[in-house]
Design an enzyme around this catalytic site. Sequence first.
Site, mmCIF file in Angstrom:
data_model
loop_
_atom_site.group_PDB
_atom_site.id
_atom_site.type_symbol
_atom_site.label_atom_id
_atom_site.label_comp_id
_atom_site.label_asym_id
_atom_site.label_seq_id
_atom_site.Cartn_x
_atom_site.Cartn_y
_atom_site.Cartn_z
ATOM 1 N N VAL A 14 27.847 61.998 18.320
ATOM 2 C CA VAL A 14 27.959 62.443 19.709
ATOM 3 C C VAL A 14 28.928 63.619 19.827
ATOM 4 O O VAL A 14 28.664 64.587 20.550
ATOM 5 C CB VAL A 14 28.394 61.269 20.620
ATOM 6 C CG1 VAL A 14 28.615 61.755 22.053
ATOM 7 C CG2 VAL A 14 27.336 60.167 20.597
ATOM 8 N N VAL A 132 27.314 54.200 29.486
ATOM 9 C CA VAL A 132 26.177 53.321 29.771
ATOM 10 C C VAL A 132 24.901 54.144 29.810
ATOM 11 O O VAL A 132 24.821 55.151 30.505
ATOM 12 C CB VAL A 132 26.348 52.590 31.131
ATOM 13 C CG1 VAL A 132 25.129 51.715 31.425
ATOM 14 C CG2 VAL A 132 27.615 51.744 31.143
ATOM 15 N N ILE A 136 21.016 58.810 30.868
ATOM 16 C CA ILE A 136 20.638 58.458 32.244
ATOM 17 C C ILE A 136 21.883 58.537 33.129
ATOM 18 O O ILE A 136 22.874 57.861 32.857
ATOM 19 C CB ILE A 136 20.050 57.034 32.318
ATOM 20 C CG1 ILE A 136 18.868 56.886 31.365
ATOM 21 C CG2 ILE A 136 19.636 56.690 33.744
ATOM 22 C CD1 ILE A 136 18.337 55.462 31.260
ATOM 23 N N GLY A 187 18.336 53.383 11.432
ATOM 24 C CA GLY A 187 19.624 53.726 12.024
ATOM 25 C C GLY A 187 19.791 53.260 13.458
ATOM 26 O O GLY A 187 20.791 53.585 14.107
ATOM 27 N N LYS A 205 28.116 46.844 28.967
ATOM 28 C CA LYS A 205 27.541 47.821 29.895
ATOM 29 C C LYS A 205 27.313 47.213 31.277
ATOM 30 O O LYS A 205 27.541 47.869 32.304
ATOM 31 C CB LYS A 205 26.236 48.371 29.316
ATOM 32 C CG LYS A 205 26.468 49.196 28.052
ATOM 33 C CD LYS A 205 25.168 49.525 27.343
ATOM 34 C CE LYS A 205 25.427 50.341 26.089
ATOM 35 N NZ LYS A 205 24.192 50.576 25.295
#
Length: 428
Positions: A14, A132, A136, A187, A205
């Site tokens: 990330v 989360v 989105i 993965g 979450k």
Amino acid sequence: MKPVKVGLLGLGTVGTGVVRIVEGHQDDLRSQSGSPIVIEKILVQNREKARSITIEPSKLTEDPYEIIQDPEIDVIVEVMGGVQQTKEYILEALARGKHVVTANKDLMAMHGPEILRKAQEQRCDVFYEASVAGGIPIIRTLIDGFSSDRITKIMGIVNGTTNYMLTKMTQEGVSYDDVLKEAQLLGYAEADPTSDVEGLDAARKMTILSTLGFRADVALEDVSTKGMTGVSKEDILYANRLGYVLKLLGIAERQDDQFSISVQPTMVKNTHPIASVNGVYNAVYVYGEAVGETMFYGAGAGELPTATSIVADLVAVVRNLKLGVNGLQQTPVYKEKKLKTDEQISSKYFILLHVEDRAGVLAQITQIFASHEVSLESVLQQPNESNPEAEIIIITHDANKAAVDRVLDQFRTLGVIRKVKSVYRVEG
């Protein structure tokens, strides 16, 4: 135009995506935020490691305090993971007046209210959209989009690994053990998949979403959690025959300021929109008193979807800097937490029983349901050549959880019932 300088804690998948977007979208980011955004320093474990992107060696450091204590750095972006040590880094960054963007769901589920209170004291922003559902924008939607509405239910597929596994089991008849191995090879699942398959990741979450949706201080231990390790090919087959799909759902419901939160494998009617969310995709279904039903769907993980959410938060911080309004967003927690008891939690249930194949058994079973005031929507017996015992499938009408638990406890002591094979909540 003075650039806003960013310190990046972590350069994994990330973090690499964040660097790609910030460096590759400079014109867009400057236009949207009003300032250039520069990644000044990056915390890594090993400065000498080969990487998929080119970064000036002078920007890399193995000392987190070189970033946290740098007076030139305005914003900390945390993508390193972990909880206790990371919490200390973030609290110190806030104490030094730095704004924080994080993708750390574990941290925000366990210590979110404390971190947000510290941010408010210091007039700093803390944004965590990427914690989360990846790409989105559900957190900003709950905070801003539903600010004038009253949310009564949040139901979501918030773990891509388990959704991928259940999709393969449903569509291709793959066994749990085989699909887990495949998910690990691709993965999607870690070598130790416990957090995903036991529902812990989804529970964290749902803690965050419930805190935002119900404006109460929801703790991780408030989430009733059951994973998917007990889901069998037989369960999926029966679900399909009855017009349902099995999904690992997070479900948070509120009624009269009391709420319940759970993560559990759930039978979803195949006509419900969430039933068609397959593979590693996520979806969050939100019910508001005014807006009615809404659904948010998209990639729940991955380098660029998650990084996109992080950079969107970064842009929001810079905009607030320009306006001088950092830290003015109110903490979402202002209501008293009132959890429902099992007597107040109501839903339909699917129950699969293995019983003795003789007359009178069904009558005994239905009598037990009646004695606990649980009414039945359907009862059917399915032939199964591989099982010499009779298999009885029951779907109840809405019933409170405590009553259903009492029924199941009695079943386990009834001689004619060989096994309570499966119990699932039913939605849609």
